[in-house]
Design a protein around this motif. Structure first.
Motif, short mmCIF file in Angstrom:
data_model
loop_
_atom_site.label_atom_id
_atom_site.label_comp_id
_atom_site.label_asym_id
_atom_site.label_seq_id
_atom_site.Cartn_x
_atom_site.Cartn_y
_atom_site.Cartn_z
N THR A 1 -11.79 -48.28 8.23
CA THR A 1 -12.11 -49.78 8.44
C THR A 1 -13.31 -50.47 7.94
N ASN A 2 -13.88 -49.59 7.15
CA ASN A 2 -15.21 -50.07 6.74
C ASN A 2 -14.96 -50.62 5.26
N ALA A 3 -14.95 -51.95 4.92
CA ALA A 3 -14.77 -52.45 3.51
C ALA A 3 -15.54 -52.23 2.43
N GLY A 4 -16.92 -51.80 3.13
CA GLY A 4 -17.86 -51.32 2.10
C GLY A 4 -17.62 -50.16 1.42
N ALA A 5 -16.75 -49.26 1.92
CA ALA A 5 -16.26 -47.89 1.48
C ALA A 5 -15.69 -48.23 0.27
N GLU A 6 -14.99 -49.20 -0.08
CA GLU A 6 -14.34 -49.82 -1.21
C GLU A 6 -14.87 -49.77 -2.42
N LEU A 7 -16.48 -50.14 -2.31
CA LEU A 7 -17.15 -50.39 -3.34
C LEU A 7 -17.62 -49.14 -3.95
N GLY A 8 -18.24 -49.27 -5.30
CA GLY A 8 -18.62 -48.10 -5.91
C GLY A 8 -19.54 -47.33 -5.17
N GLY A 9 -19.52 -46.04 -5.03
CA GLY A 9 -20.78 -45.43 -4.39
C GLY A 9 -20.11 -44.13 -3.74
N GLN A 10 -21.06 -43.06 -3.24
CA GLN A 10 -20.45 -42.27 -2.44
C GLN A 10 -20.66 -42.61 -0.91
N PRO A 11 -19.68 -42.44 -0.04
CA PRO A 11 -20.22 -42.93 1.27
C PRO A 11 -20.78 -41.82 2.23
N LEU A 12 -21.34 -42.05 3.04
CA LEU A 12 -21.72 -41.42 4.26
C LEU A 12 -22.24 -42.25 5.42
N TYR A 13 -21.42 -41.97 6.50
CA TYR A 13 -21.21 -42.85 7.69
C TYR A 13 -22.29 -42.52 8.73
N TYR A 14 -22.84 -43.64 9.37
CA TYR A 14 -23.73 -43.52 10.57
C TYR A 14 -23.46 -42.51 11.48
N GLY A 15 -21.97 -42.29 11.80
CA GLY A 15 -21.66 -41.20 12.91
C GLY A 15 -21.65 -39.73 12.58
N GLU A 16 -21.97 -39.79 11.07
CA GLU A 16 -22.03 -38.18 10.71
C GLU A 16 -23.62 -38.05 10.05
N MET A 17 -24.57 -38.75 10.44
CA MET A 17 -25.86 -38.77 9.72
C MET A 17 -26.99 -38.34 10.99
N GLN A 18 -27.08 -37.05 11.17
CA GLN A 18 -27.88 -36.60 12.09
C GLN A 18 -29.42 -36.68 11.54
N VAL A 19 -30.36 -36.77 12.48
CA VAL A 19 -31.93 -36.98 12.00
C VAL A 19 -32.60 -35.75 12.84
N GLU A 20 -33.36 -34.95 12.47
CA GLU A 20 -34.25 -34.00 13.07
C GLU A 20 -34.67 -34.36 14.31
N GLY A 21 -34.55 -33.79 15.53
CA GLY A 21 -35.19 -34.35 16.68
C GLY A 21 -34.31 -35.14 17.60
N HIS A 22 -33.26 -35.81 16.94
CA HIS A 22 -32.54 -36.58 17.88
C HIS A 22 -31.55 -36.03 18.56
N ARG A 23 -30.96 -36.34 19.68
CA ARG A 23 -29.94 -35.50 20.51
C ARG A 23 -29.00 -34.90 19.77
N TRP A 24 -28.18 -35.66 18.83
CA TRP A 24 -27.19 -34.89 17.85
C TRP A 24 -27.47 -33.60 17.29
N TYR A 25 -28.85 -33.78 16.82
CA TYR A 25 -29.24 -32.60 16.12
C TYR A 25 -29.70 -31.47 17.08
N ILE A 26 -30.39 -31.93 18.17
CA ILE A 26 -30.92 -30.89 19.04
C ILE A 26 -29.73 -30.22 19.63
N ASN A 27 -28.63 -31.01 20.14
CA ASN A 27 -27.67 -30.42 20.68
C ASN A 27 -26.46 -29.83 19.74
N GLN A 28 -26.61 -29.94 18.33
CA GLN A 28 -25.80 -29.61 17.33
C GLN A 28 -24.49 -30.26 17.83
N ASN A 29 -24.42 -31.21 17.82
CA ASN A 29 -22.81 -32.15 18.36
C ASN A 29 -22.34 -32.24 17.18
#
Length: 418
Positions: free
Chosen positions: A149-177
Motif C-alpha cells: 500500500t505504500n506508493a513510495g516503494a514504487e520509486l527507485g530504491g531498496q525498501p526497508l519498512y518501519y515495522g521491520e526495523m528494530q533498534v537496540e534496546g527497544h521492546r521489539w529488540y529486547i523481546n526478539q519479536n
C-alpha cells in the motif's frame, strides 16, 4: 532485489541523482535530544538547497531529491554516506521512521562498507562504495509494513519498512519479536550486494567484486541443491520467482548473514530464516554449511558489528553485551562492541570480551564487569575512563564516557573517584 530489474526506475532519476551527488548537507547543527529522537517521528520542514544537518547527521531532503521523493509521498528526512569518488549513497525516510532507526540503518550500511584489514575481498571497500554511488544506490525507509500500500516503494530504491526495523534496546529488540523481525541487515545487504558487490548471470556485471560473487554463487548453488537453504516444498514458488529475477544468490547470502549476526538465535525453530536455512547460529555454520562459513571467514564481513549502537531511550535496566541464554536479544547483542545509551532512564551495561566503547545518557549509568576490582587497571584520560581487564579473554579494555559507577564482583566504585 535485482539491479537490472530496478534499473529502469533508477535511470528515470539519474540526472537528479548525479546532480545530488555534489550537494552538501552543511550548515549549523540543530541541537536535538536523544529522548526526542527515539520516541516521536520528526516532521521535515521546507527543504532548502543546503539543508541543516542535526547532531545525528539527519537533514531535510535536498531539493534535487525531493522533486521525486516528495512530501506528498510522506518523505521528510535524509542522510547519506559519502563515497571516495565524490558520490553519495542516499538514505531517504518517511514520516513514521524514528531518527534512531535512520541512524541505525546508516550504521549498518557503513558497517558493510567498513574496511576489513587483511581480508580477501574487504581490505579496501572503496570500489564497492564507489560502484554503489555510480549505480544510483538509494535506501528507502518506509512507513508501515510491506503490504503493497505504500506508493513510495514504487520509486527507485531498496525498501526497508518501519515495522521491520528494530533498534537496540527497544521492546521489539529486547523481546526478539519476530512479528517485527529485524530485516535491516537483510535489506541493506541486498543494497550492497546488488549495487556494489555485483550479481552475475545478468546481461552485464555491474559490481566491484566478481570473484567474491562467484564464491557466493557457488555456495548458494550448493545450499539449494543439498537442501541447506529454502528446501521446504512450500518455498518452491518463491524459488521460481527468485530464479526468474536472478535474486537467488542475494537471498541466500542474506540468510547466511542473518545467522552470522545472531538474528535467528531466539527463533522458535531448529533452523534460521523463518525455518528455511539449515544454520540457526554462527556455531552452526561451520558444521551445517561449510561453504557459507568460508564466505564469513575473513573475506568481506566483520566478525562483530562495527557501528555504534544507540540504545533506545525507552530502555531501563541492564543491557547485556555478553551472551546470556536467558536473554533472547543477546544472541544478537553479543556481536556489538560500541554503544551509546540515549534518553534519561537509569541504565547499566554488561560488557563483553571485546574492547567496548560505551557512552552514558543523562540518567545514572553503571558498567558491570566480570571480575573483582583488583583485576582491573582504571585510569582517567581527560574525563574518559579507561578500564583494562588484567586477565586475558574476559572483559578486555573498555573506554567509558559519562558513566557514574563501575560494578565489580567485589565492589561498586564511583567514577568520580578517578
Amino acid at each position: 532485489m535485482n539491479l537490472n530489474k530496478r534499473k529502469y526506475v533508477v535511470n528515470s532519476v539519474s540526472v537528479i541523482l548525479l546532480s545530488s551527488l555534489f550537494l552538501g548537507c552543511g550548515g549549523n547543527s540543530i541541537k536535538t535530544t536523544a529522548t526526542d529522537t527515539t520516541q516521536t517521528p520528526t516532521t521535515g520542514t521546507t527543504p532548502t538547497t543546503n539543508p541543516n544537518v542535526n547532531n545525528l547527521g539527519i537533514s531535510d531532503i535536498p531539493d534535487k531529491l525531493i522533486k521525486i521523493y516528495t512530501t506528498a509521498l510522506k518523505f521528510d528526512r535524509y542522510t547519506k554516506i559519502d563515497t571516495p569518488n565524490g558520490g553519495s549513497i542516499h538514505i531517504i525516510a518517511q514520516t513514521e521512521i524514528m531518527d534512531n532507526q535512520i541512524v541505525r540503518a546508516r550504521g549498518i550500511l557503513q558497517h558493510y562498507l567498513t574496511n576489513l584489514p587483511g581480508s580477501l575481498y574487504g581490505k579496501d571497500k572503496s570500489e564497492v562504495a564507489n560502484k554503489m554511488a555510480d549505480n544510483g544506490a538509494i535506501l528507502l525507509l518506509l512507513n508501515g509494513v510491506d503490504d503493497g500500500t505504500n506508493a513510495g516503494a514504487e520509486l527507485g530504491g531498496q525498501p526497508l519498512y518501519y515495522g521491520e526495523m528494530q533498534v537496540e534496546g527497544h521492546r521489539w529488540y529486547i523481546n526478539q519479536n519476530y512479528e517485527h523481525r529485524d530485516a535491516s541487515f537483510e535489506e541493506i545487504l541486498h543494497l550492497v550486494h546488488d549495487y556494489g558487490i555485483g550479481v552475475d548471470q545478468n546481461s552485464e556485471f555491474n559490481g566491484a567484486l566478481p570473484n567474491f560473487q562467484a564464491e557466493i554463487r557457488a555456495a548458494q548453488v550448493n545450499g539449494l541443491s543439498n537442501k541447506l537453504w529454502a528446501w521446504p516444498q512450500d518455498q518452491a514458488r518463491w524459488i521460481a520467482e527468485l530464479t526468474a529475477e536472478n535474486s537467488l544468490s542475494q537471498e541466500y547470502l542474506a540468510s547466511v548473514i542473518d545467522t552470522y549476526y545472531g538474528l535467528w538465535g531466539a527463533f522458535n525453530s531448529q533452523y534460521g530464516m523463518w525455518g528455511m536455512y539449515i544454520a540457526k547460529t554462527r556455531s552452526d555454520l561451520a558444521v551445517k554449511d561449510p561453504q557459507a562459513a568460508t564466505l564469513m571467514d575473513n573475506q568481506f564481513f566483520h566478525s562483530y558489528l562495527t557501528y555504534n549502537a544507540r540504545i533506545d531511550g525507552s530502555f531501563e535496566g541492564d543491557f547485556s553485551l555478553k551472551f546470556n541464554t536467558s536473554l533472547s536479544y543477546t544472541h544478537h547483542s553479543q556481536y556489538l562492541k560500541d554503544i551509546t545509551l540515549t534518553g534519561s532512564k537509569n541504565s547499566n551495561v554488561i560488557v563483553n570480551s571485546m574492547d567496548n566503547d560505551i557512552t552514558g545518557n543523562s540518567g545514572e549509568n553503571m558498567i558491570i564487569f566480570s571480575g573483582p576490582s583488583t583485576h582491573y587497571d582504571i585510569s582517567n584520560n581527560d574525563g574518559v575512563l579507561i578500564v583494562q581487564d588484567l586477565q586475558d579473554d574476559r572483559d578486555a579494555t573498555n573506554t567509558l564516557r559519562n558513566i557514574e559507577k563501575l560494578k565489580f564482583t567485589d565492589s561498586v566504585i564511583n567514577s568520580s573517584d578517578f
